[in-house]
Design an enzyme around this catalytic site. Structure first.
Site, PDB file in Angstrom:
ATOM      1  N   HIS A   1      -1.642  -7.156  -0.533  1.00  0.00           N
ATOM      2  CA  HIS A   1      -2.699  -7.412  -1.518  1.00  0.00           C
ATOM      3  C   HIS A   1      -2.434  -6.665  -2.824  1.00  0.00           C
ATOM      4  O   HIS A   1      -2.563  -7.230  -3.923  1.00  0.00           O
ATOM      5  CB  HIS A   1      -4.059  -6.966  -0.962  1.00  0.00           C
TER       6      HIS A   1
ATOM      7  N   HIS B   1      -0.489  -4.890   5.469  1.00  0.00           N
ATOM      8  CA  HIS B   1      -1.433  -5.922   5.011  1.00  0.00           C
ATOM      9  C   HIS B   1      -1.945  -5.593   3.607  1.00  0.00           C
ATOM     10  O   HIS B   1      -1.920  -6.450   2.713  1.00  0.00           O
ATOM     11  CB  HIS B   1      -2.592  -5.994   6.009  1.00  0.00           C
ATOM     12  N   GLU B   2      -2.389  -4.363   3.427  1.00  0.00           N
ATOM     13  CA  GLU B   2      -2.966  -3.973   2.137  1.00  0.00           C
ATOM     14  C   GLU B   2      -1.909  -3.812   1.051  1.00  0.00           C
ATOM     15  O   GLU B   2      -2.195  -4.051  -0.120  1.00  0.00           O
ATOM     16  CB  GLU B   2      -3.763  -2.677   2.298  1.00  0.00           C
TER      17      GLU B   2
END
Length: 470
Positions: free
Chosen positions: A126, A122-123
């Protein structure tokens, strides 16, 4: 004073290694991976532009979809609370997971590993998207909140505020997009696992026993053992674990099946016994406390109900399964369909696991399901582990559910989640010409976030109550 003077030194030492400790949280941040993140963010710019643009569209759709999903889940939970129907609890798409309550302790390793991997992916989304949009990347880190692991990236806020709302959306939606992709990839691995493991394991021949709990009713000299291959439950064929669960479900829902016994055999095996009713209204006719004899009921041609205490194994072995006497009429040999007279919800189940003698199980079918672990994969060689396919299957399933849940929850327009920033950027990108005053757009966003936060909080609170209080 001496002890407190060491605190600043301890804090300085922790900061040197990127560590920080606060109530209920341990946090580690590093710049070691910055070069790798920048390499990823500058790789094939056109592809990354298309990749994160698709992710932006998915993130916006997921934001609206998550609200619908949470609303539906809340209605299902309220319906269950009002109708007292806990059986339907597994029908909900979203459930609160409490380790040790509705998550077995044996699966905690899978749960925490899958949670950490989902958080890292997920990160990474980003971070790479931010570098692609020329936002400075300061570092990557991992944290543990209470016992739950997670990850984060630190971006230069000023750069983030200077780029356009559409560019912001590509960054903010990248996390849920990567979680969705991880879930799909895990599903593909799970689906293709039989083909991937085909050189080492074969499937479609039965369900392989990998573990039998000590307190399992299937544990015993004539029970199931690790390495046994189950091929049938009653007359229901078992080719894999899904068949095992499906057969047990059918056996649990339907009435007890009977067994064809010739009139001569019935007369030979039966012996006089007192007939009496149990507290639940069912009939018992075996009063000798034998572990091998069971009370059977049958009807004669006059349609009167008769009972006989019979040795279960002699009656069942090599007998045809039946529902009525008509199922047993062949070769003009007088036969009866004798059905075990057991307590409500209790079943007599014949489990075939050749070359061993059939296991005869008496009890609730779900007890058998919960206390026996099986695999659809049978090793081609004795030295191969029977647990490896189970580990891979379980881990893939955890990744699918947890990565999917992380995508849904983070997309909710709620304070402190990705959904907050997705919503704000979406409103700026779409309503700046309709609602000219920025203050009014911010007020609209605040009200939506308030409603989204309340919806999520209600789902979590009622979900916890359903799991723990009931």
């Amino acid at each position: 004073n001496v002890s407190t003077s060491y605190l600043p030194l301890l804090e300085d030492w922790l900061l040197t290694y990127g560590l920080s400790i606060s109530p209920f949280r341990l946090r580690w941040q590093t710049a070691l991976f910055n070069r790798q993140f920048y390499n990823w963010g500058r790789w094939k710019p056109r592809f990354l532009y298309l990749w994160f643009s698709i992710g932006m569209v998915f993130g916006i759709v997921a934001m609206f979809g998550s609200v619908v999903l949470l609303g539906k889940t809340l209605m299902q939970t309220l319906t269950q609370m009002l109708t007292e129907a806990p059986k339907a609890q597994n029908d909900r798409m979203l459930q609160v997971v409490v380790p040790g309550v509705n998550l077995p302790v044996s699966q905690l390793t899978y749960f925490f590993s899958a949670t950490l991997i989902s958080g890292v992916i997920h990160e990474v989304g980003h971070g790479v998207a931010a570098i692609r949009e020329q936002v400075r990347f300061n570092g990557f880190g991992i944290f543990i909140f209470v016992v739950y692991p997670g990850a984060f990236v630190e971006l230069f806020t000023t750069h983030l505020q200077l780029i356009s709302p559409v560019q912001q959306l590509r960054i903010f939606c990248a996390g849920v997009w990567h979680n969705f992709v991880l879930g799909v990839a895990s599903f593909m691995v799970l689906f293709l696992l039989p083909a991937i493991l085909f050189p080492f394991y074969y499937t479609g021949v039965g369900a392989l026993v990998t573990e039998v709990a000590e307190d399992s009713p299937a544990n015993g000299p004539r029970g199931l053992f690790v390495g046994d291959l189950v091929t049938n439950l009653q007359d229901c064929p078992v080719y894999n674990v899904e068949d095992w669960n499906s057969c047990l479900g059918d056996i649990s829902e339907k009435s007890q099946v009977g067994y064809c016994v010739s009139a001569a055999t019935l007369q030979q095996l039966s012996f006089p016994a007192r007939v009496y009713r149990r507290l639940d209204g069912t009939v018992e006719c075996c009063s000798n406390n034998s572990l091998t004899d069971i009370c059977f009921s049958y009807s004669n041609n006059l349609d009167s109900q008769l009972y006989a205490c019979l040795p279960a194994r002699k009656v069942i072995e090599a007998s045809k399964v039946c529902r009525t006497n008509m199922d047993c009429q062949k070769d003009f040999v007088p036969s009866f369909c004798v059905t075990p007279s057991l307590e409500n919800q209790t079943r007599l189940i014949r489990v075939k696991h050749p070359p061993h003698i059939d296991m005869l199980y008496v009890g609730h079918p779900m007890h058998l399901q919960y206390t026996v672990s099986l695999s659809s994969f049978v090793p081609r060689q004795n030295f191969l582990s029977i647990d490896l396919p189970v580990v891979l299957e379980t881990f893939c399933k955890c990744l699918i559910s947890l990565s999917g849940a992380l995508a849904v929850i983070n997309a909710v327009p709620c304070f402190a989640l990705d959904g907050q920033w997705i919503l704000n950027s979406f409103l700026e990108a779409t309503l700046s010409s309709l609602i000219v005053e920025k203050q009014n757009r911010e007020l609209l966003g605040f009200l939506i976030l308030l409603a989204g936060s309340a919806l999520l909080a209600a789902n979590v609170a009622l979900g916890l109550w359903m799991v723990t209080a009931r």
